[in-house]
Structures are given as structure tokens and as C-alpha cells.
Design a protein around this motif. Structure first.
Motif, PDB file in Angstrom:
ATOM      1  N   ASP A 179      84.788 -48.845 -59.575  1.00 27.77           N
ATOM      2  CA  ASP A 179      85.842 -47.565 -59.243  1.00 27.77           C
ATOM      3  C   ASP A 179      86.956 -48.061 -58.481  1.00 27.77           C
ATOM      4  N   ILE A 180      88.051 -48.378 -59.297  1.00 30.57           N
ATOM      5  CA  ILE A 180      89.231 -48.945 -58.613  1.00 30.57           C
ATOM      6  C   ILE A 180      90.315 -47.775 -58.108  1.00 30.57           C
ATOM      7  N   ASP A 181      90.661 -47.738 -56.948  1.00 32.89           N
ATOM      8  CA  ASP A 181      91.881 -47.098 -56.447  1.00 32.89           C
ATOM      9  C   ASP A 181      92.952 -47.399 -56.881  1.00 32.89           C
ATOM     10  N   THR A 182      93.590 -46.895 -57.720  1.00 37.85           N
ATOM     11  CA  THR A 182      94.699 -47.317 -58.133  1.00 37.85           C
ATOM     12  C   THR A 182      96.024 -46.681 -57.225  1.00 37.85           C
ATOM     13  N   GLU A 183      95.673 -45.975 -56.369  1.00 38.63           N
ATOM     14  CA  GLU A 183      96.597 -45.281 -55.374  1.00 38.63           C
ATOM     15  C   GLU A 183      96.725 -46.106 -54.419  1.00 38.63           C
ATOM     16  N   ALA A 188      98.518 -51.978 -55.426  1.00 36.63           N
ATOM     17  CA  ALA A 188     100.184 -52.159 -55.753  1.00 36.63           C
ATOM     18  C   ALA A 188     100.270 -53.443 -55.443  1.00 36.63           C
ATOM     19  N   ILE A 189      99.979 -54.148 -54.477  1.00 41.63           N
ATOM     20  CA  ILE A 189     100.018 -55.684 -54.274  1.00 41.63           C
ATOM     21  C   ILE A 189      99.497 -56.497 -55.071  1.00 41.63           C
ATOM     22  N   PHE A 190      98.213 -55.809 -55.847  1.00 43.63           N
ATOM     23  CA  PHE A 190      97.567 -56.638 -56.805  1.00 43.63           C
ATOM     24  C   PHE A 190      98.499 -56.751 -58.057  1.00 43.63           C
ATOM     25  N   GLU A 191      98.952 -55.495 -58.310  1.00 44.54           N
ATOM     26  CA  GLU A 191      99.815 -55.179 -59.375  1.00 44.54           C
ATOM     27  C   GLU A 191     100.962 -56.072 -59.436  1.00 44.54           C
ATOM     28  N   ASN A 192     101.557 -56.477 -58.397  1.00 47.70           N
ATOM     29  CA  ASN A 192     102.830 -57.108 -58.482  1.00 47.70           C
ATOM     30  C   ASN A 192     102.527 -58.721 -58.460  1.00 47.70           C
ATOM     31  N   ASN A 193     101.433 -58.975 -58.169  1.00 49.30           N
ATOM     32  CA  ASN A 193     101.090 -60.268 -57.929  1.00 49.30           C
ATOM     33  C   ASN A 193      99.982 -61.039 -58.936  1.00 49.30           C
ATOM     34  N   GLY A 199      94.175 -59.047 -65.275  1.00 45.21           N
ATOM     35  CA  GLY A 199      94.255 -57.554 -65.922  1.00 45.21           C
ATOM     36  C   GLY A 199      94.242 -56.337 -65.076  1.00 45.21           C
ATOM     37  N   GLU A 200      94.622 -55.299 -65.563  1.00 47.26           N
ATOM     38  CA  GLU A 200      94.722 -54.234 -64.531  1.00 47.26           C
ATOM     39  C   GLU A 200      93.474 -53.517 -64.036  1.00 47.26           C
ATOM     40  N   ASP A 201      92.390 -54.038 -64.505  1.00 50.52           N
ATOM     41  CA  ASP A 201      91.108 -53.402 -64.098  1.00 50.52           C
ATOM     42  C   ASP A 201      90.266 -54.647 -63.389  1.00 50.52           C
ATOM     43  N   LEU A 202      90.793 -55.775 -63.194  1.00 55.14           N
ATOM     44  CA  LEU A 202      90.293 -56.765 -62.702  1.00 55.14           C
ATOM     45  C   LEU A 202      89.265 -57.726 -63.302  1.00 55.14           C
ATOM     46  N   GLN A 203      89.251 -57.362 -64.397  1.00 57.08           N
ATOM     47  CA  GLN A 203      87.993 -57.792 -65.546  1.00 57.08           C
ATOM     48  C   GLN A 203      88.713 -59.002 -66.217  1.00 57.08           C
ATOM     49  N   GLY A 204      89.768 -59.526 -65.633  1.00 58.86           N
ATOM     50  CA  GLY A 204      90.203 -60.687 -66.168  1.00 58.86           C
ATOM     51  C   GLY A 204      91.128 -60.557 -67.429  1.00 58.86           C
ATOM     52  N   GLY A 205      91.618 -61.890 -67.884  1.00 56.15           N
ATOM     53  CA  GLY A 205      92.584 -61.979 -69.035  1.00 56.15           C
ATOM     54  C   GLY A 205      92.390 -63.371 -69.480  1.00 56.15           C
ATOM     55  N   ASP A 242     100.857 -59.609 -44.092  1.00 53.48           N
ATOM     56  CA  ASP A 242     100.025 -58.362 -43.872  1.00 53.48           C
ATOM     57  C   ASP A 242      99.689 -57.897 -45.773  1.00 53.48           C
ATOM     58  N   GLU A 243     100.450 -58.335 -46.434  1.00 53.38           N
ATOM     59  CA  GLU A 243     100.197 -57.774 -47.737  1.00 53.38           C
ATOM     60  C   GLU A 243      99.088 -58.801 -48.236  1.00 53.38           C
ATOM     61  N   LEU A 244      99.082 -60.066 -48.028  1.00 53.85           N
ATOM     62  CA  LEU A 244      98.001 -60.828 -48.374  1.00 53.85           C
ATOM     63  C   LEU A 244      96.611 -60.400 -47.693  1.00 53.85           C
ATOM     64  N   ASP A 245      96.783 -59.863 -46.379  1.00 52.55           N
ATOM     65  CA  ASP A 245      95.518 -59.288 -45.994  1.00 52.55           C
ATOM     66  C   ASP A 245      95.042 -58.002 -46.767  1.00 52.55           C
TER      67      ASP A 245
END
Length: 258
Positions: A179-183, A188-193, A199-205, A242-245
Motif C-alpha cells: 500500500d503505497i502512499d502516493t501523496e 514525490a522524490i521517488f517519482e523524480n529520481n 516502476g511507479e509501484d516499486l515493482q521494478g522495470g 534531506d530529500e535523500l533521507d
């Protein structure tokens, strides 16, 4: 027929004067040159086909082809690949003379000449012999085609990590999806980097392994994001400390849900 002059017959050249019975040839007169289709030749072909089929089935049982999940049209990072028996054509399109402005050579002209040559081989070499050295044209063209297909397939397959690809694209049951909190800020940091590879659900690509189900601490995740690991190059993260943390804490929190 004229009266008192005897009888006259008109012959037809299309009818043979010598009658030949409808009896097949005695193949003992031609040792080693021909044989009866039934049952000799057909039995040999059936035995050869059976050996090949059994060997192929054993190979598929020992090394089954990796299956991937269902196609996801929203996954922009997925790299499709053809089946193994088309990999040689896929590899051909990587060369400069068969790609880019010369793409027609790679998809039409070169394959057309290759398969056309194999079709014409029996007509180009009409020798009566059946041994390979007696059919140089046909045997030579077949060997060139076989070596080319094997080499191109090997070159294409050697550049793909099939196990990692199968692991990254395997079907994920709904019960195993986190259950990923996309908000959240971490997402958001994961989405940019990271989303383009993992993958958007962290399931790999196709370019990166899944980030769900890993047993790593926040410090290890930060170190990997900065210095890389395996096929992942360093300096992939472009944000602040901070974003890395926040990114590391987000990935750890997702894995703690399982």
C-alpha cells in the motif's frame, strides 16, 4: 481398306508398341542410390523427427522460458523483446547498415535475400549426388545461414539478463502489492529520481529491480542511491541530503508493511 488389295493399318505414335506392366522398380539394381519411400525412407524420417522432438522437450523442461507479467501500457520504462526465435532479426537491426536511414535493408532487403537464397538453393545446385561435398552450393548457403542465425541470436541473448528481466516483470499477486502512499513527500522524490527504472509501484522495470521485498536499512539505501550497486551506476540521485533521507525512509516504510 480396298477390295482385293489386302488390309492397311495406320499406327498412332502416341501408343507404345511395347507394353510395360505397372510394377515398381527393383531397387536392388541401384544399391546406395535410391530406396523405397514406404517404409524405408518414411521410417528414417520419423525416427529422426522423434529424436529431435524428445530432445527439444527435454530442453524445455530443463530450462523453461521465463514468463513475464501482463502487459502494462502505462509502464513507459518497459523494453519489449521478441521471442527467442526472432532474436537474430532483432540483433540485425542494431547494426549501422541495417538501421536508421538504412532500416529498409534490415527489415526487407537483407532478410528477403537470405530467405530467397535458401528457397533457390535446390534450383541452383541440381547435382545428382546426395552427399554434402557433392552439393557445394546448397550446403554452403545452408551453413552460412545457420552460422549467421546462431551468432546473431547468441549476441542478442548475451546482452540481456534474462533472470533479472523475468524477476522484474513477473506477475505480482494482489496480496503481495504494498500500500503505497502516493501523496507523501517521499513518493514525490521517488517519482523524480527512481520511477523511470523501478516502476511507479516499486515493482521494478526493465532497467531496475523491484524495491519491494528488500531487506536493507535506510543508510544502505542512501549509499546505493549515491554510489550505485551492480549494474546501477553512481550519482543517480540528484536531490538534497534531506530529500535523500526522505527517500530512504519512504522505501523502508513501504517494505515494513509486508
Amino acid at each position: 481398306m480396298h477390295k482385293g488389295k489386302g488390309m492397311k493399318f495406320v499406327g498412332d505414335s502416341r501408343i507404345s508398341a511395347e507394353r510395360k506392366p505397372n510394377i515398381p522398380k527393383d531397387y536392388s539394381e541401384y544399391p546406395g542410390r535410391t530406396e523405397a519411400f514406404w517404409p524405408n525412407f518414411l521410417l528414417k524420417e520419423w525416427l529422426a523427427g522423434s529424436v529431435f522432438l524428445v530432445g527439444f522437450l527435454c530442453l524445455t523442461l530443463a530450462h523453461p522460458s521465463p514468463l513475464e507479467g501482463m502487459a502494462d501500457p502505462t509502464d513507459a520504462g518497459y523494453i519489449p523483446l521478441p521471442d527467442w526465435y526472432f532474436l537474430f532479426l532483432y540483433e540485425l537491426l542494431k547494426y549501422d547498415f541495417a538501421s536508421g536511414p538504412y532500416i529498409l535493408f534490415g527489415i526487407l532487403i537483407i532478410p528477403g535475400l537470405a530467405f530467397g537464397g535458401l528457397l533457390l538453393a535446390p534450383f541452383l545446385d541440381k547435382g545428382p549426388g546426395r552427399r554434402p561435398h557433392q552439393r557445394p552450393v546448397a550446403v554452403g548457403m545452408m551453413l552460412i545461414a545457420l552460422v549467421s542465425v546462431v551468432w546473431l541470436t547468441y549476441e542478442s541473448a548475451s546482452h540481456v539478463d534474462w533472470e533479472q528481466r523475468a524477476e522484474a516483470n513477473k506477475p505480482v499477486p494482489p496480496s503481495e502489492q504494498a500500500d503505497i502512499d502516493t501523496e507523501s513527500e517521499g513518493y514525490a522524490i521517488f517519482e523524480n529520481n527512481c520511477m523511470s527504472c523501478h516502476g511507479e509501484d516499486l515493482q521494478g522495470g526493465a532497467a531496475g529491480p523491484p524495491l519491494i521485498g528488500i531487506d536493507r536499512s535506510a543508510e544502505e539505501i542512501k549509499d546505493i542511491a549515491q554510489n550505485g550497486i551492480g549494474s546501477m551506476p553512481p550519482d543517480q540521485f540528484t536531490g538534497s541530503d534531506d530529500e535523500l533521507d526522505q527517500l530512504a525512509e519512504f522505501i523502508v516504510s513501504v517494505n515494513e508493511q509486508e
